[in-house]
Design an enzyme around this catalytic site. Structure first.
Site, PDB file in Angstrom:
ATOM      1  N   THR A  88       1.007  -1.547  -0.161  1.00 47.72           N
ATOM      2  CA  THR A  88      -0.495   0.159  -0.365  1.00 47.72           C
ATOM      3  C   THR A  88       0.838   1.778   0.055  1.00 47.72           C
ATOM      4  OG1 THR A  88      -1.884   1.009   1.276  1.00 47.72           O
ATOM      5  CG2 THR A  88      -0.343   0.200   2.786  1.00 47.72           C
ATOM      6  N   ASN A 138      -0.801   3.878   1.271  1.00 49.17           N
ATOM      7  CA  ASN A 138      -1.850   4.756   2.035  1.00 49.17           C
ATOM      8  C   ASN A 138      -1.094   4.312   3.612  1.00 49.17           C
ATOM      9  OD1 ASN A 138      -4.000   4.893   4.580  1.00 49.17           O
ATOM     10  ND2 ASN A 138      -5.149   4.951   2.607  1.00 49.17           N
ATOM     11  N   HIS A 185      -1.876   5.453   6.366  1.00 48.89           N
ATOM     12  CA  HIS A 185      -3.012   4.982   7.691  1.00 48.89           C
ATOM     13  C   HIS A 185      -3.242   3.797   7.661  1.00 48.89           C
ATOM     14  CE1 HIS A 185      -3.715   9.327   7.950  1.00 48.89           C
ATOM     15  NE2 HIS A 185      -3.928   9.782   6.871  1.00 48.89           N
ATOM     16  N   ASP A 216      -7.219  -6.124  -0.171  1.00 46.30           N
ATOM     17  CA  ASP A 216      -8.367  -5.744  -1.743  1.00 46.30           C
ATOM     18  C   ASP A 216      -9.931  -5.813  -0.542  1.00 46.30           C
ATOM     19  OD1 ASP A 216      -8.758  -4.346  -3.608  1.00 46.30           O
ATOM     20  OD2 ASP A 216      -9.392  -6.056  -3.988  1.00 46.30           O
ATOM     21  N   TYR A 266     -17.550   4.527   0.816  1.00 47.06           N
ATOM     22  CA  TYR A 266     -18.683   4.437   0.799  1.00 47.06           C
ATOM     23  C   TYR A 266     -19.735   4.766   2.493  1.00 47.06           C
ATOM     24  CZ  TYR A 266     -18.726   2.690  -4.119  1.00 47.06           C
ATOM     25  OH  TYR A 266     -18.842   1.966  -4.957  1.00 47.06           O
ATOM     26  N   ASP A 267     -18.493   4.980   3.013  1.00 46.29           N
ATOM     27  CA  ASP A 267     -18.501   5.479   4.010  1.00 46.29           C
ATOM     28  C   ASP A 267     -20.071   5.933   4.995  1.00 46.29           C
ATOM     29  OD1 ASP A 267     -16.816   3.523   5.799  1.00 46.29           O
ATOM     30  OD2 ASP A 267     -15.542   5.991   5.979  1.00 46.29           O
ATOM     31  N   ARG A 298     -11.239  -4.810   7.132  1.00 48.78           N
ATOM     32  CA  ARG A 298      -9.814  -4.741   7.462  1.00 48.78           C
ATOM     33  C   ARG A 298      -9.247  -4.938   9.115  1.00 48.78           C
ATOM     34  NH1 ARG A 298      -9.272  -0.155   4.507  1.00 48.78           N
ATOM     35  NH2 ARG A 298      -9.161   1.344   6.105  1.00 48.78           N
TER      36      ARG A 298
END
Ligand code: IMP
Length: 189
Positions: A7, A9, A11, A68, A150-151, A177
């Site tokens: 990743t 990312n 975070h 994923d 989509y949160d 996750r």
């Protein structure tokens, strides 16, 4: 031991470090000079996670993993699923995806959905898979300003607020996750 996470990312890396604990040192591909996107062209979450982790394994031959995630809506036959990031088109914004989802579900009474995260881990050449799921439902009008993707339209089962209305800590406690990472973490205790 060192474990590379496929990743860019940071975070996601912080989250993985917190869950995997001090016995594992999580490194990012960028720390070994790899920049740019890792290909993900699979037709399932499992294929994508495997493709990304194999890509790193082939390149560096060090323990690595990739995740994923997809949003699976029952009334849409599991869509957007593996195409969650680009549901409204190849270069769309998250808000476009949400808009398309709500349009597709306009007349739907079955609002059941889940986030499903799949991790593919390669320690010595052989992949292992870990799955984390959070069940919930899709509301009709977006609520909340936190989170991403989509949160704003996803209410996890047993809660009366969306992921976007939760604090980051609340969401991370129950997230798909986290559940997948926790299963993988059992290997490293
Ligand atoms: P990724 O595999 O983590 O990159 O997620 C793929 C896509 O799934 C993202 O671009 C989002 O559209 C969606 N997604 C993944 N995780 C979440 C989440 O926790 N909340 C909302 N959307 C998510």
């Amino acid at each position: 031991m060192e474990l590379m996470f496929a990743t860019a990312n940071i975070h996601k890396c912080y989250e993985a470090r917190a869950i995997l604990g001090p016995s594992v040192s999580i490194i990012m591909p960028s720390s070994l000079g790899l920049s740019g996107n890792i290909p993900e062209t699979g037709f399932t979450l499992e294929e994508n996670a495997l493709q990304k982790s194999l890509f790193l394994w082939d390149k560096f031959h060090i323990p690595c993993f990739a995740d994923d995630t997809g949003l699976e809506v029952d009334g849409l036959g599991g869509a957007p699923g593996v195409y969650s990031a680009r549901y409204a088109g190849p270069a769309c914004l998250p808000a476009d995806n949400v808009k398309k989802l709500l349009e597709e579900m306009q007349y739907m009474t079955n609002r059941a959905a889940r986030f499903r995260c799949v991790i593919a881990l390669i320690l010595n050449g052989t992949p292992q898979f870990f799955e984390g799921i959070v069940e919930g439902s899709i509301i009709r009008i977006p609520k909340g300003a936190g989170g991403f993707g989509y949160d704003p339209v996803f209410v996890p089962l047993g809660w009366d607020k969306t992921f976007a209305e939760m604090s980051e800590k609340e969401k991370n406690e129950i997230s798909h996750r986290k559940r997948a990472l926790e299963k993988m973490a059992r290997l490293f205790v």
